[in-house]
Enzyme design. Structure first.
Site, PDB file in Angstrom:
ATOM      1  N   HIS A   1      54.442 -52.847  26.121  1.00  0.00           N
ATOM      2  CA  HIS A   1      54.027 -53.930  25.226  1.00  0.00           C
ATOM      3  C   HIS A   1      53.543 -55.120  26.066  1.00  0.00           C
ATOM      4  CE1 HIS A   1      53.762 -56.127  21.507  1.00  0.00           C
ATOM      5  NE2 HIS A   1      54.283 -57.154  22.149  1.00  0.00           N
TER       6      HIS A   1
ATOM      7  N   LYS B   1      55.219 -40.742   6.016  1.00  0.00           N
ATOM      8  CA  LYS B   1      55.465 -40.942   7.448  1.00  0.00           C
ATOM      9  C   LYS B   1      56.336 -39.808   7.988  1.00  0.00           C
ATOM     10  CE  LYS B   1      56.959 -45.162   8.824  1.00  0.00           C
ATOM     11  NZ  LYS B   1      56.140 -45.863   9.817  1.00  0.00           N
TER      12      LYS B   1
ATOM     13  N   GLY C   1      42.778 -46.434  26.002  1.00  0.00           N
ATOM     14  CA  GLY C   1      43.417 -45.406  26.833  1.00  0.00           C
ATOM     15  C   GLY C   1      43.444 -45.692  28.317  1.00  0.00           C
TER      16      GLY C   1
ATOM     17  N   MET D   1      49.427 -47.275  18.111  1.00  0.00           N
ATOM     18  CA  MET D   1      49.667 -48.357  17.153  1.00  0.00           C
ATOM     19  C   MET D   1      50.292 -47.856  15.852  1.00  0.00           C
ATOM     20  SD  MET D   1      49.032 -50.914  18.849  1.00  0.00           S
ATOM     21  CE  MET D   1      48.060 -51.788  20.052  1.00  0.00           C
TER      22      MET D   1
ATOM     23  N   ASN E   1      57.816 -47.257  25.620  1.00  0.00           N
ATOM     24  CA  ASN E   1      56.645 -47.967  25.114  1.00  0.00           C
ATOM     25  C   ASN E   1      56.278 -49.093  26.067  1.00  0.00           C
ATOM     26  OD1 ASN E   1      54.605 -48.763  23.224  1.00  0.00           O
ATOM     27  ND2 ASN E   1      55.946 -50.411  22.508  1.00  0.00           N
TER      28      ASN E   1
ATOM     29  N   ASN F   1      45.784 -47.276  30.013  1.00  0.00           N
ATOM     30  CA  ASN F   1      47.123 -46.979  30.539  1.00  0.00           C
ATOM     31  C   ASN F   1      47.339 -45.478  30.652  1.00  0.00           C
ATOM     32  OD1 ASN F   1      49.078 -49.394  30.977  1.00  0.00           O
ATOM     33  ND2 ASN F   1      47.846 -49.963  29.208  1.00  0.00           N
TER      34      ASN F   1
HETATM   35  C1  GAR Z   1      47.992 -52.222  26.100  1.00  0.00           C
HETATM   36  O1  GAR Z   1      47.804 -53.555  26.481  1.00  0.00           O
HETATM   37  C2  GAR Z   1      49.379 -52.024  25.535  1.00  0.00           C
HETATM   38  O2  GAR Z   1      50.346 -52.816  26.166  1.00  0.00           O
HETATM   39  C3  GAR Z   1      49.160 -52.465  24.111  1.00  0.00           C
HETATM   40  O3  GAR Z   1      47.942 -51.888  23.760  1.00  0.00           O
HETATM   41  C4  GAR Z   1      47.102 -51.880  24.906  1.00  0.00           C
HETATM   42  C5  GAR Z   1      46.481 -50.518  25.029  1.00  0.00           C
HETATM   43  O4  GAR Z   1      45.461 -50.520  25.986  1.00  0.00           O
HETATM   44  N1  GAR Z   1      50.236 -52.028  23.245  1.00  0.00           N
HETATM   45  C6  GAR Z   1      50.667 -52.747  22.200  1.00  0.00           C
HETATM   46  O5  GAR Z   1      50.181 -53.795  21.852  1.00  0.00           O
HETATM   47  C7  GAR Z   1      51.839 -52.131  21.459  1.00  0.00           C
HETATM   48  N2  GAR Z   1      52.366 -53.034  20.494  1.00  0.00           N
HETATM   49  P1  GAR Z   1      44.931 -49.152  26.564  1.00  0.00           P
HETATM   50  O6  GAR Z   1      44.587 -48.272  25.356  1.00  0.00           O
HETATM   51  O7  GAR Z   1      43.704 -49.506  27.344  1.00  0.00           O
HETATM   52  O8  GAR Z   1      46.011 -48.542  27.414  1.00  0.00           O
END
Ligand code: GAR
Length: 203
Positions: free
Chosen positions: A111, A67, A14, A92, A109, A16
């Site tokens: 990535h 889903k 979390g 995810m 999103n 971000n």
């Molecule tokens: C982030 O690096 C995001 O870009 C990635 O998960 C991480 C979450 O970190 N997302 C993916 O890989 C989506 N396919 P966080 O929970 O610390 O924000």
């Protein structure tokens, strides 16, 4: 004009979500944080959200037969909280086509790769193991595919010869914390549109 209301979706750490929430709370992003949606009861993101005083909606996919039903429950909660748009931040799970259609171009999103390279759940590790010279960060709208939607912003991140995975992860995350707010600002300012599956940015 009333502020747009946002929900942030998380599954893990979390960071971000926290970065965006802090910027909203500091008035750097002109929107209202209505809800944090989480599909993992053990996510550290829940602790961060509690500390930030954010309302959370925890949903367990195992409680739903399909889903479609899972998505419908989320949709119901978003409507209940009058959410205008959604930010996926390490969420995810893939939405079904009905949810995507309903929320078309209102779900962003982040990535950690230069899409279309390295989609999926282990993008930083995949680029590192492939001995790439660079990887990066992509912010995109969500469509029916996995990490395939129209790209809003991308920024490259170098991979150094003597890097460790941990160093690279930190470098990628630092870029994430700048690039996602930048994309959100463009979205909130009404500067993004999608034509023929391509994002057009009016600067
Ligand atoms: C982030 O690096 C995001 O870009 C990635 O998960 C991480 C979450 O970190 N997302 C993916 O890989 C989506 N396919 P966080 O929970 O610390 O924000």
């Amino acid at each position: 004009m009333a502020q747009k209301r946002v929900a942030i979706f998380v599954s893990g750490s979390g960071t971000n979500m926290e970065n965006i929430a802090r910027r909203v709370q500091a008035g750097e992003l002109d929107c209202e944080l209505a809800l944090v949606v989480c599909d993992n009861p053990n996510a550290f993101a829940l602790k961060r959200a509690a500390k930030l005083g954010l309302e959370t909606f925890l949903i367990d996919s195992k409680q739903f037969k399909s889903k479609g039903e899972f998505d419908a429950r989320i949709d119901q909660e978003l409507n209940r909280k009058s959410v205008d748009f959604v930010l996926l931040a390490g969420f995810m799970r893939i939405f079904g086509s009905e949810f995507v259609r309903k929320w078309r171009w209102r779900v962003l999103n982040i990535h950690p790769a230069l899409l279309p390279k390295y989609p999926g759940a282990h993008a930083i590790k995949d680029a590192f193991r492939a001995k790439e010279k660079e990887t990066g960060v992509t912010i995109h709208f969500v469509d029916e595919g996995v990490d395939t939607g129209p790209i809003i912003l991308q920024r490259a991140v170098p991979i150094h010869l003597d890097d460790t995975l941990e160093l690279l992860e930190a470098r990628v995350h630092a870029v994430e914390y700048e690039l996602y707010p930048e994309a959100i600002r463009l979205f909130l300012a009404g500067k993004l549109s999608v034509t023929s599956n391509q994002v057009v940015i009016r600067r």
